[in-house]
Scaffold this motif. Structure first.
Motif, PDB file in Angstrom:
ATOM      1  N   ARG B 281       3.418  -2.273   7.175  1.00 39.56           N
ATOM      2  CA  ARG B 281       3.580  -1.258   6.124  1.00 39.56           C
ATOM      3  C   ARG B 281       4.205  -1.881   4.878  1.00 39.56           C
ATOM      4  O   ARG B 281       3.823  -1.580   3.759  1.00 39.56           O
ATOM      5  CB  ARG B 281       4.418  -0.080   6.628  1.00 39.56           C
ATOM      6  N   LEU B 282       5.163  -2.784   5.102  1.00 41.75           N
ATOM      7  CA  LEU B 282       5.774  -3.501   3.982  1.00 41.75           C
ATOM      8  C   LEU B 282       4.722  -4.342   3.263  1.00 41.75           C
ATOM      9  O   LEU B 282       4.624  -4.353   2.029  1.00 41.75           O
ATOM     10  CB  LEU B 282       6.903  -4.390   4.526  1.00 41.75           C
ATOM     11  N   ALA B 283       3.900  -5.020   4.064  1.00 43.64           N
ATOM     12  CA  ALA B 283       2.840  -5.848   3.493  1.00 43.64           C
ATOM     13  C   ALA B 283       1.909  -5.002   2.632  1.00 43.64           C
ATOM     14  O   ALA B 283       1.510  -5.397   1.535  1.00 43.64           O
ATOM     15  CB  ALA B 283       2.055  -6.537   4.605  1.00 43.64           C
ATOM     16  N   ALA B 284       1.572  -3.820   3.139  1.00 42.16           N
ATOM     17  CA  ALA B 284       0.664  -2.946   2.401  1.00 42.16           C
ATOM     18  C   ALA B 284       1.266  -2.571   1.049  1.00 42.16           C
ATOM     19  O   ALA B 284       0.569  -2.522   0.029  1.00 42.16           O
ATOM     20  CB  ALA B 284       0.368  -1.694   3.213  1.00 42.16           C
ATOM     21  N   MET B 285       2.581  -2.337   1.016  1.00 44.90           N
ATOM     22  CA  MET B 285       3.223  -2.000  -0.257  1.00 44.90           C
ATOM     23  C   MET B 285       3.115  -3.160  -1.238  1.00 44.90           C
ATOM     24  O   MET B 285       2.822  -2.978  -2.411  1.00 44.90           O
ATOM     25  CB  MET B 285       4.690  -1.643  -0.023  1.00 44.90           C
ATOM     26  N   LEU B 286       3.350  -4.362  -0.720  1.00 53.31           N
ATOM     27  CA  LEU B 286       3.273  -5.540  -1.596  1.00 53.31           C
ATOM     28  C   LEU B 286       1.853  -5.751  -2.111  1.00 53.31           C
ATOM     29  O   LEU B 286       1.628  -6.185  -3.225  1.00 53.31           O
ATOM     30  CB  LEU B 286       3.714  -6.793  -0.833  1.00 53.31           C
ATOM     31  N   ALA B 287       0.892  -5.450  -1.265  1.00 54.92           N
ATOM     32  CA  ALA B 287      -0.507  -5.738  -1.615  1.00 54.92           C
ATOM     33  C   ALA B 287      -1.181  -4.553  -2.287  1.00 54.92           C
ATOM     34  O   ALA B 287      -2.382  -4.560  -2.504  1.00 54.92           O
ATOM     35  CB  ALA B 287      -1.280  -6.121  -0.352  1.00 54.92           C
ATOM     36  N   LEU B 288      -0.378  -3.543  -2.647  1.00 52.28           N
ATOM     37  CA  LEU B 288      -0.963  -2.278  -3.078  1.00 52.28           C
ATOM     38  C   LEU B 288      -2.003  -2.435  -4.182  1.00 52.28           C
ATOM     39  O   LEU B 288      -3.103  -1.897  -4.090  1.00 52.28           O
ATOM     40  CB  LEU B 288       0.157  -1.332  -3.531  1.00 52.28           C
ATOM     41  N   SER B 289      -1.650  -3.192  -5.224  1.00 50.84           N
ATOM     42  CA  SER B 289      -2.586  -3.260  -6.349  1.00 50.84           C
ATOM     43  C   SER B 289      -3.851  -4.017  -5.955  1.00 50.84           C
ATOM     44  O   SER B 289      -4.954  -3.658  -6.356  1.00 50.84           O
ATOM     45  CB  SER B 289      -1.917  -3.893  -7.568  1.00 50.84           C
ATOM     46  N   SER B 290      -3.705  -5.054  -5.117  1.00 50.12           N
ATOM     47  CA  SER B 290      -4.894  -5.775  -4.656  1.00 50.12           C
ATOM     48  C   SER B 290      -5.776  -4.869  -3.820  1.00 50.12           C
ATOM     49  O   SER B 290      -7.001  -4.863  -3.949  1.00 50.12           O
ATOM     50  CB  SER B 290      -4.496  -6.983  -3.814  1.00 50.12           C
ATOM     51  N   LEU B 291      -5.142  -4.109  -2.939  1.00 50.45           N
ATOM     52  CA  LEU B 291      -5.923  -3.236  -2.067  1.00 50.45           C
ATOM     53  C   LEU B 291      -6.605  -2.138  -2.866  1.00 50.45           C
ATOM     54  O   LEU B 291      -7.732  -1.754  -2.578  1.00 50.45           O
ATOM     55  CB  LEU B 291      -5.026  -2.629  -0.988  1.00 50.45           C
ATOM     56  N   LYS B 292      -5.912  -1.644  -3.888  1.00 48.27           N
ATOM     57  CA  LYS B 292      -6.528  -0.607  -4.720  1.00 48.27           C
ATOM     58  C   LYS B 292      -7.745  -1.150  -5.441  1.00 48.27           C
ATOM     59  O   LYS B 292      -8.734  -0.447  -5.621  1.00 48.27           O
ATOM     60  CB  LYS B 292      -5.498  -0.084  -5.731  1.00 48.27           C
ATOM     61  N   ARG B 293      -7.657  -2.400  -5.875  1.00 42.30           N
ATOM     62  CA  ARG B 293      -8.802  -3.010  -6.543  1.00 42.30           C
ATOM     63  C   ARG B 293      -9.992  -3.089  -5.585  1.00 42.30           C
ATOM     64  O   ARG B 293     -11.117  -2.784  -5.932  1.00 42.30           O
ATOM     65  CB  ARG B 293      -8.419  -4.412  -7.018  1.00 42.30           C
ATOM     66  N   LEU B 294      -9.696  -3.500  -4.351  1.00 47.46           N
ATOM     67  CA  LEU B 294     -10.764  -3.575  -3.351  1.00 47.46           C
ATOM     68  C   LEU B 294     -11.335  -2.190  -3.077  1.00 47.46           C
ATOM     69  O   LEU B 294     -12.544  -1.979  -3.075  1.00 47.46           O
ATOM     70  CB  LEU B 294     -10.215  -4.175  -2.053  1.00 47.46           C
TER      71      LEU B 294
END
Lengths: 366, 366
Positions: B281-294
């Motif tokens: 879950r922490l990782a997801a927060m850090l990667a939020l903008s990358s994941l949103k782009r995907l």
């Protein structure tokens, strides 16, 4: 399971002894090294697994020694190799010395329970039909694949994914019966839900032959103990609305490759997303185990293996590009089907359910 | 991925005054609120965009006021609504008072340049054919969609994805010509690469009618300035081997929905993976903008909109389940096609290239 003495390779043991698989070492894109490496992976997991390995002995013997599976594996020397570009009809006429031919004949002769090959799909199907023969009552054999899904086993079955570009309504009914047997014996689903792939779920949609198949399959459901959910769409293939998706080999092949292509594109984009910035690279490290779990779930190598159905003997077609992991997945599938005595159960299913409706190919004598 | 020039739709033409789109407010799963919200999103981005909005005035007027687009939008009162379950032939006979009918007629009468509807696809296609009429020389109209890809614009064009479950070789040739015009005028690709969808790339593969279409399309390539790459497979749909994928509406619909279903499954599994543990879950927060782009890249709402080709007028079919973001994407597509004067250019293309080979439907008088 205890090792009951040391049964000789190739003897037709009752189902509970060692499982003997027939492996075509040649014809895959990555060569025999990958095949033997995949065998070693599977051998380490399943102590009761034995192999007949077909191909040039001079090439295979060192590979088998290197992977230390000499005591689990008997090499059957075969000089010829079927290439991806060989025309199936050419292989049928001239391929007697090939590893593929030898691999299938080991199943035909009862020396092995299931055959596995990474080679040319068209040639493998034609040789399988010619050497193993179709089950009584089967017009068109089919290739079944497993598809990652939200269903109870995590996988749905789809067939046909490429044995034949056409299927008449009676063939589609037989695919429903074969798929029922596969889901029941291979996946442990007692009453599988069968769906017929169409361009919409409404009953008035689709081509005329699909409406005819709808009626045939619906009428066969009760007697053959499957549930017919009617038409399903492409988006339902990975859903838990259905356990088995029935379609013709042209459409099934397009759907399978489209799904694989989409999954591959997303995997690449996901990789790009995590390489985008320092922060996202850090995030990727933290999420590594979660991402690996996902990767494993959607990795086509893990669901490698199309199963040829409708023949006197079961053949598993691995992806041509399979590496050791892919080959090992195909071997695992072959092993599980052999353990479930799948060939004999499928034959019984088709004989009981396929009787009243001969396939169109048979009706027309083609 | 060369980004030279302007891969963005529609930027090739100088502005020519306001663009008027005709919008069907009714018939989508989420109701007129989503449609008007999507219009407001698009209106905020494109100052030269105007709307004719079709549906019950008493329902629509408050929505338009709420979204403050009264000065950009004229309501055309229409009491009737086409539902998802209405049979197309019934709508054709009895649908004169519906918002869908009114929406299409605004294009027919030259009041708006492109029509947009979230409603029943079959009814929309039949009404479009009846009210707008087919372009001279077109046998079967087609629906084209955009598919996220590794190609230069980030999207490939595929057609037909559901206008007609059958296509003769001459129809497939016309789809190649229409797809060429769409890629050239809509996406700025001067010489598009056209591929014909098949269950293998080898020339001997597939059904007989596909081999015939292969020959027809190959012969038309030079004169119509496209490159014919031959047969492509399902896995090539998102590839950069090809810009336009030609297929019949049955196969195209299965492929489209299979791709959507696969993307949805992976998105869900990705979500599960990131909810798995505190660390993930922490990782997801850090990667939020990358994941949103995907997420944005593979979000079907962002590529929402099938374009009806082959008619005297362009119609964009939005997903029935489109929310405001989805509707806004469909409007964006309609806007860009209007800006590129797509309807007239397509007509010219089909007239110049489709002449020598009348469609089979025309030859047989059907």
């Amino acid at each position: 399971m205890a090792d009951a003495g040391s049964p000789e390779l190739g003897t037709t043991e009752p189902p509970r002894g060692p499982i003997v698989l027939s492996i075509d070492a040649m014809g895959g894109d990555k060569g025999p090294e990958s095949v033997v490496a995949g065998m070693a992976k599977s051998a380490a997991i399943n102590p009761d697994l034995r192999f007949l390995l077909h191909g040039p002995e001079a090439v295979l013997a060192p590979l088998v020694r290197k992977r230390r599976i000499g005591d689990r594996c008997e090499i059957r020397d075969a000089a010829g190799t079927v290439s991806m570009n060989d025309k199936p009809s050419h292989v049928m006429r001239n391929g007697q010395d090939t590893s593929m031919w030898s691999c299938i004949d080991a199943v035909r002769d009862g020396e092995a329970e299931v055959a596995v090959s990474c080679g040319n799909t068209g040639a493998l199907m034609l040789l399988s039909i010619v050497r193993l023969r179709k089950l009584p009552g089967v017009g068109r054999p089919a290739i079944a694949c497993l598809w990652p899904s939200r269903g109870p086993t995590g996988f749905n079955v789809m067939l046909d994914v490429g044995a034949d570009v056409r299927a008449e309504p009676a063939d589609l009914l037989q695919y429903a019966l074969m798929g029922t047997s596969y889901a029941r014996n291979g996946q442990g689903i007692e009453v599988p839900r069968i769906g017929l792939l169409n361009n919409g779920v409404e009953e008035h949609k689709g081509r005329a032959e699909l409406k005819e198949a709808h009626a045939l399959i619906e009428a066969a459901a009760a007697e053959n103990r499957f549930e017919f959910v009617g038409f399903v769409e492409g988006s339902d293939i990975p859903s838990d609305r259905v356990d088995v998706i029935v379609t013709d080999g042209f459409t099934g092949n397009i759907a399978l490759k489209t799904g694989e292509g989409t999954a591959l594109l997303i995997r690449e984009l996901l990789g790009d997303a995590f390489r985008y910035s320092t922060l996202s690279r850090l995030a990727a490290m933290l999420a590594l185990s979660s991402l690996k779990r996902l990767q494993k779930r959607i990795d086509p190598r893990r669901v490698n293996g199309g199963v040829f159905l409708g023949l006197n003997g079961t053949v598993v077609k691995s992806h041509g590009s399979a590496d050791a992991t892919g080959v090992s997945s195909a071997i695992k599938l072959a092993y599980e089907l052999a353990r479930a005595d799948f060939t004999n159960r499928l034959a019984a299913r088709v004989a009981s359910g396929g009787g009243p409706v001969p396939s169109t190919a048979e009706r027309t004598g083609s």
